[in-house]
Scaffold this active site. Structure first.
Site, PDB file in Angstrom:
ATOM      1  N   SER A   1       0.620  12.966   6.898  1.00 53.48           N
ATOM      2  CA  SER A   1      -0.734  13.259   7.377  1.00 53.48           C
ATOM      3  C   SER A   1      -1.599  13.923   6.314  1.00 53.48           C
ATOM      4  CB  SER A   1      -0.673  14.171   8.603  1.00 53.48           C
ATOM      5  OG  SER A   1      -0.037  13.514   9.675  1.00 53.48           O
TER       6      SER A   1
ATOM      7  N   THR B   1       2.140   7.085   1.644  1.00 53.68           N
ATOM      8  CA  THR B   1       3.028   8.110   2.210  1.00 53.68           C
ATOM      9  C   THR B   1       4.206   8.420   1.285  1.00 53.68           C
ATOM     10  OG1 THR B   1       2.411   7.425   4.418  1.00 53.68           O
ATOM     11  CG2 THR B   1       4.466   8.636   4.222  1.00 53.68           C
TER      12      THR B   1
ATOM     13  N   GLU C   1      -1.311   5.272  10.625  1.00 52.66           N
ATOM     14  CA  GLU C   1      -2.787   5.293  10.581  1.00 52.66           C
ATOM     15  C   GLU C   1      -3.346   6.542  11.261  1.00 52.66           C
ATOM     16  OE1 GLU C   1      -4.749   3.371   8.903  1.00 52.66           O
ATOM     17  OE2 GLU C   1      -3.080   2.153   8.200  1.00 52.66           O
TER      18      GLU C   1
ATOM     19  N   TYR D   1       0.865  -1.182   0.000  1.00 49.66           N
ATOM     20  CA  TYR D   1       0.000   0.000   0.000  1.00 49.66           C
ATOM     21  C   TYR D   1       0.900   1.229   0.000  1.00 49.66           C
ATOM     22  CZ  TYR D   1      -3.786   3.023   1.832  1.00 49.66           C
ATOM     23  OH  TYR D   1      -4.722   3.993   2.025  1.00 49.66           O
TER      24      TYR D   1
ATOM     25  N   THR E   1       2.165   7.067  15.321  1.00 53.21           N
ATOM     26  CA  THR E   1       2.334   7.876  14.106  1.00 53.21           C
ATOM     27  C   THR E   1       1.553   7.313  12.928  1.00 53.21           C
ATOM     28  OG1 THR E   1       4.571   8.328  14.924  1.00 53.21           O
ATOM     29  CG2 THR E   1       4.098   8.986  12.668  1.00 53.21           C
TER      30      THR E   1
ATOM     31  N   ARG F   1      11.672  -9.513  42.345  1.00 49.67           N
ATOM     32  CA  ARG F   1      12.761  -8.618  42.719  1.00 49.67           C
ATOM     33  C   ARG F   1      12.547  -8.115  44.136  1.00 49.67           C
ATOM     34  NH1 ARG F   1      17.909  -7.415  41.025  1.00 49.67           N
ATOM     35  NH2 ARG F   1      18.455  -5.250  41.453  1.00 49.67           N
TER      36      ARG F   1
ATOM     37  N   ASP G   1      -1.457  10.391  12.606  1.00 50.08           N
ATOM     38  CA  ASP G   1      -0.632  10.920  13.697  1.00 50.08           C
ATOM     39  C   ASP G   1      -1.550  11.268  14.871  1.00 50.08           C
ATOM     40  OD1 ASP G   1       2.015  12.452  14.573  1.00 50.08           O
ATOM     41  OD2 ASP G   1       0.280  13.724  15.003  1.00 50.08           O
TER      42      ASP G   1
ATOM     43  N   GLY H   1       5.338  -0.476   3.863  1.00 49.61           N
ATOM     44  CA  GLY H   1       5.915  -1.727   4.352  1.00 49.61           C
ATOM     45  C   GLY H   1       5.936  -2.792   3.268  1.00 49.61           C
TER      46      GLY H   1
END
Lengths: 567, 567
Positions: free
Chosen positions: A47, A41, A327, A38, A325, A213, A329, A80
Site C-alpha cells: 500500500s 509491489t 489496486e 508491471y 487487496t 434443491r 487495499d 503477475g
C-alpha cells in the site's frame, strides 16, 4: 500449469511514457515481440508505494541508471507474469541522482534474453509459490525479482512527468500530475464492473440451484419444498441478487464518470478530480468486499454441494477475493474516502457548495435535523424516503467523526484514533452512492414489459437490507425510529415474496452460458443431479476401482501385517 | 493423494448397536481388520434425514435385508472415506418390512471384498471429485455409493432402539430414544472446541505478522509503524482474539455439560435434554460461522501475503469452512434454537421456570422493561451491566418474534414467515451464552500474575464488539440508548490500546509450534521475510530458470512465428 501475462505494462507506458517512448515500446508489446509486466509491489511494501526500496541510481559517467535491490524486503514480489513469462518490466524504484533521492519513478527494464529467455546478468527471477484455491491465481506466475546493479540506458526512465538530463539534473515537465488519476479511475471502474459480473455469476448459480434443491416441507410423503421458497434462503439470497444489479448500474455510471473525468482533464479542469477519485476508491472497496463475502455466502446457500469444485463456487471465490487487496487495499481506500469526507465537512462549514456524489452534504441544514416521515411499511417504497435517510445517515456519521476529531490534540491524532468510526462513515457514504445510482437508473426508460417494476423491487430490497443490516447507524443518528426500522423489515419480507416468482428469470437475464458459469449446480436446464453424478466419475481417483496404494498400505493394515517400528 | 478414514462408524455402532453387535464389530474396527464409514447423506438429502431414499427391505424368506438405491438422488454422497478406503459402512436407509415404511434406521453393510478390496456385487463406489482448496478435504475420499439389491443378514441392522424379528415384525425396544442425544451433544461439543483451535491459529498468525509488518507512518525516512498499531487493524483483529478465548471457555463449559447430560441420562432424567440440545446446536452454529468468517478476515489482515499458501491461511479456511455445513447446517440449527426459544417463551408465560442457559427468561418482568444504567464509558466494564443488556436484548427479540408469530393464521405459517427474524433472535440468545460463560470463567481463580486482568479486557472486548456490531438490536429493543452505544464504542477504543502491548503474548499463550501453525507469516521468531523468500524457491516452477513450455509456446510468440489458424 499455464502462465499468464500481467496487464499493466502497457497502461504504465501509455500513462507515464513520453510520446517517443510510447512509439518505441508499445508496438513491441502489442506484437508480443516482448512480454512486459508491471513491477511495483515489493516483499516489504504494498500500500505504501512511497516506501518502496528498489533503487535506480543515475551514473552520469555512462548515462545509465543502475537498478539495485539493496535489501531482502526490496525484492519485487507479486507482479503477475513476472516470474516466468516476462522479458521486460516497468519497474518502480527510488530515483537517485546527484546524491539525492527523488522518490518513486518508473523504469523500463529488460529482464530476460530475447534469444533464449534466460535472465540477464544481475537479474534473479522466480515464482513466489502456490496461492489460494486449486486453480484461480495458480495459473498466474506471480513473481519475485531482484537486481544486483543492473544497468539500463537513461532513456528507459518513463519521462512524461519528470526527466533526468544527460548531466543528471532532475527536472519536472509541465505535464500535470493529475493526469495519472485518469488511469486510476479507469482501472477501478473496471473492477466495479467485474464485481457485478462475479457476483451475478455466483447469484445465478445459487438461485437456480435453490429452485431445484428441495428439502423438508412434506409430512405425508408429498413433494418437498424448493429451498428457494424458504424465507431464510430468500433473506440471504435476494439481497445479493439485488446487489448484483446495483453494482451493474453503478458500474455503468462509473464508466460515464471516467469519460467525464477525461474530458475535464483534457480541458485542464481538475476541480472534480478529488471527488471522482474518492468516489471510485470507495466504490472499488465496498463492491469488492461485499462481492467476496457474497460469493462465499452463495456457496454456503448451495449447502454441502457448494463445496465441490464442480459447483464452480470455490474457484470463483478464490479467484475473486484478491480484488479486496489489489489496486488499493480496501481499508486503505476507505480511509482515503474518509479523509475526503472530513475535508468536505469542513468546506461545507465554511460555506462551500460540494458537487457530484458529495453534493448532498450541501443540504446540511435539512439533513442534520430531518426525521423520516415513514408511517407504513409501504412508505418505504418511495425512493425519496430511502434517499433522505441514507443521506442523513451518511452526513451525520461524517459530521460526528469530524466533531470527535476536532476534540483531539491534533487533526492527525484524531483521525487515527477515530479511524474505525471513519471506516463506517465512509461505507455509509459509498452505500448512499450505490443506492442513489440505482434510483436514478430507474428514472430512465427501461425497455421490456414489467422489467422496471421488478428492478424497483430489487432497488427497494438493496436499500432496505442495508438499512436493516446497519440499523444501529440509522437509529443512533436519529434518522429512523425503531418502529420505522421494523416497518422496513416488514416490507422486506413482502418484497422477497414478490421477487420469488421472478427470481430465476432475474438471473437468467444475466444471459450466462453454462460453459461460462462452469457450475453443475447452476445449469440452465436444472438437470443438476445427473450432472453432479457424471462429473464425479471424471475424478482421476476413479480411474481405478481399487485405489492406488491398496497393496502397499491398506492391505497390510487390514491383514494386520504392519510391522511396528523399532524406534 | 492420501486417503482418510471417516470417524463416525464406531460411534454409530456404539450408540445404536446392541451389546452383541458392539462385541462383534467394534474390535474389528479398532484393530483395522475392517475400515468403516458413516453413510448417511445422499445426493438429494442432507439436513432432512427423514427424507433419505435408500431402502432396506426385509425379506423373511431368506432372513435378509435388501439394500437398494431406487433413484439417482438416493446415491450416498459425501461420506468421508467411503469412496476408496472403506470396507464397511453404517448405511442409513428406510426400513421396509411387511410392506410398511418404518423410516430411517442404520445397517452395517460390507462394501468391499476383504481379499482384494474390490466392491462386492451390486455395490458401486467412487470418489465425488475435487473440493475447495488445494489440500484441505482433497485428502479425504468423500465418496458416492449405490446399491443394486444388495443382501445383508438381518442381524446387521443396528438394533439397540428397535428390532425386526425373524418373522419381520417391527418392534421398539425399551431403550429410550433420548440416549441418542448424548452422542449429538458430544460431537457438537468437540466442534466448538475445534472452532476455538482454528480461530486461535488464524489469530496467532495475523497478530504476529501484524507486529512484524510495517507500513506508512514515517514522513522523514524514520521507521514505519507496525500495522498492529493501527486502530483499524486493532478494531478488526482484537475482537477475533477475544472470540478465540471466548470460544475456548464456552467449549470447556460444554465439555462439562456433556458429562452432566450423560449423568442425567444414566439416571433417566431427560428434563434438561431439550435445553442442552438447543444450547449445543446454537453454539455449534454461531462459533463455526464466526470462525470461518474470522479466518478469512485474518487472511485479509495479512494483506497480499495472506493469499500465499505459505501463509497457511488459505488452507486453514478451506479445511475449516465445511464445519458450517456438516453435523447440522448452521441455519437449520439456529431454527431449532429458535423453536426452543418460542416454546420457552410460551412456557414462561404459563408460569414455568426455565433452567440452564435459558434461566434468564424467568426474569421476564425485569428484563422486558429494564433500562441500562450505564452513564460513563467505564460503566461498561461492569460484567453485570453487560449481562443485563445481553439478556434483555435476547429476551425482547424472542418475545417480539413470539408476538408476531401469534398474529399469523397458524403457528407454523408464522414461524416460517418470521424465520429471518427468528435466526437473529437465536443468534442473540447464543451470543448471550458465550458472553455469560466468559464472565463466569473470570469469577474463578486464574493462575498467573495479571492474567485475569488481560482476560477481563478480552471479555469486555468480546461483549462490546458484539454490542457495537448488533447495535440495531440493542437500540430497537430499547435496552440501550444511542449515547450508551457510543460510550461502549469509546471504551472499545481504549481497550484496544490496553490490549495492544500484550497482544503478541496473548497469542503466544496458545502455545502453538511453528510446525503446527504451518505459516511463514506466523513464525514465533518473527523472521518473516527470509522465510517467505526461502519458501518461494521450493515451488516446482522454480526448478528451471527458463520455464517448461518456453520452446513450444513463448518463443514462437516472441519470435512472431505463430501460424494463424485457417479456420
Amino acid at each position: 500449469m499455464s502462465i499468464s501475462i500481467g496487464g499493466m505494462f502497457v497502461p504504465a507506458i501509455k500513462g507515464q511514457g513520453t510520446e517517443e517512448q510510447q512509439k518505441k515500446w508499445l508496438p513491441m508489446a502489442y506484437k508480443f515481440q516482448i512480454i512486459g509486466c508491471y513491477a511495483q509491489t515489493e516483499l516489504g511494501h504494498g500500500s505504501n508505494v512511497q516506501g518502496l526500496e528498489t533503487t535506480a541510481t543515475f551514473d552520469p559517467s555512462t548515462d545509465e541508471f543502475v537498478m539495485h535491490s539493496p535489501t531482502l524486503t526490496s525484492s519485487k514480489w507479486w507482479p503477475g507474469g513476472l516470474g516466468k513469462a516476462s522479458t521486460h518490466a516497468v519497474v518502480y524504484a527510488r530515483l537517485i541522482t546527484e546524491g539525492k533521492d527523488y522518490g518513486i519513478h518508473g523504469f523500463i527494464v529488460q529482464l530476460r534474453s530475447l534469444d533464449d529467455h534466460s535472465p540477464l546478468p544481475g537479474v534473479t527471477l522466480g515464482d513466489i509459490g502456490g496461492k489460494f484455491g486449486s486453480g484461480a491465481y495458480n495459473s498466474m506466475d506471480n513473481g519475485v525479482l531482484r537486481f544486483d546493479h543492473v544497468r539500463i540506458p537513461r532513456d528507459q526512465m518513463l519521462m512524461r512527468l519528470s526527466q533526468v538530463t544527460r548531466e543528471g539534473k532532475y527536472v519536472h515537465s509541465d505535464v500535470p500530475k493529475q493526469l495519472l488519476y485518469g488511469t486510476m479511475v479507469y482501472v477501478r471502474q473496471t473492477i466495479v464492473a467485474d464485481a457485478s459480473k462475479a457476483l451475478s455469476r455466483a447469484v445465478c448459480i445459487a438461485v437456480r440451484y435453490s429452485a431445484i434443491r428441495k428439502q423438508f416441507g412434506s409430512q405425508d410423503g408429498g413433494p418437498e419444498t424448493q429451498v428457494l421458497n424458504y424465507k431464510t434462503q430468500q433473506s440471504r439470497l435476494f439481497p445479493l441478487l439485488a446487489s448484483a444489479y446495483a453494482y451493474r448500474f453503478v458500474g455503468q455510471w462509473l464508466k460515464w464518470l471516467y469519460t467525464d473525468v477525461n474530458q475535464k482533464l483534457e480541458a485542464k479542469d481538475y476541480s472534480t478530480l478529488p471527488e471522482a477519485h474518492a468516489c471510485t476508491a470507495g466504490l472499488k472497496s465496498v463492491t469488492t468486499s461485499a462481492t467476496a463475502d457474497a460469493i462465499e455466502e452463495c456457496r454456503k446457500l448451495c449447502g454441502g454441494h457448494g463445496y465441490l469444485n464442480s459447483s464452480g463456487l470455490p474457484e470463483l471465490f478464490a479467484v475473486y477475493v484478491p480484488a479486496c487487496t489489489y489496486e488499493g487495499d480496501n481499508v486503505v481506500l476507505l480511509l482515503q474516502v474518509a479523509r475526503f469526507l472530513m475535508k468536505t465537512v469542513s468546506q461545507v462549514a465554511a460555506g462551500k457548495q460540494p458537487v457530484g456524489t458529495i453534493a448532498y452534504m450541501g443540504n446540511i441544514q435539512h439533513l442534520m435535523q430531518c426525521k423520516s416521515a415513514v408511517n407504513t411499511a409501504e412508505d418505504w417504497l418511495n425512493p425519496a424516503a430511502i434517499k433522505e435517510v441514507f443521506e442523513a445517515r451518511a452526513l451525520r456519521m461524517a459530521v460526528n467523526c469530524a466533531q470527535n476529531i476536532s476534540k483531539a490534540p491534533s487533526q492527525e491524532e484524531g483521525f487515527s484514533e477515530l479511524s474505525p468510526d471513519l471506516l463506517e462513515a465512509a461505507v455509509a457514504h459509498v452505500q448512499l452512492i450505490i443506492v442513489t445510482k440505482f434510483i436514478e437508473k430507474l428514472q430512465e426508460d427501461i425497455p421490456g414489459p414489467g422489467v422496471k417494476e421488478q428492478l424497483q423491487k430489487l432497488c427497494s430490497i438493496y436499500a432496505l437490507h442495508l438499512l436493516h443490516k446497519h440499523l444501529g447507524d440509522f437509529l443512533s443518528t436519529g434518522c429512523v425510529t425503531a418502529r420505522q426500522g421494523a416497518l422496513a423489515n416488514e416490507l422486506l419480507g413482502k418484497l422477497y415474496a414478490q421477487v420469488r416468482p421472478n427470481a430465476v428469470a432475474l438471473v437468467d437475464a444475466f444471459d450466462y452460458t453454462d460453459h461460462y458459469l462452469g457450475s453443475v449446480l447452476g445449469r440452465y436446464d436444472g438437470d443438476v443431479y445427473p450432472a453432479l453424478y457424471e462429473e464425479a466419475w471424471k475424478d482421476p481417483l476413479n480411474e481405478t476401482v481399487v485405489p492406488d496404494g491398496y497393496q502397499e498400505h491398506l492391505r497390510p493394515l487390514l491383514k494386520q501385517q504392519l510391522k511396528l517400528s523399532r524406534l
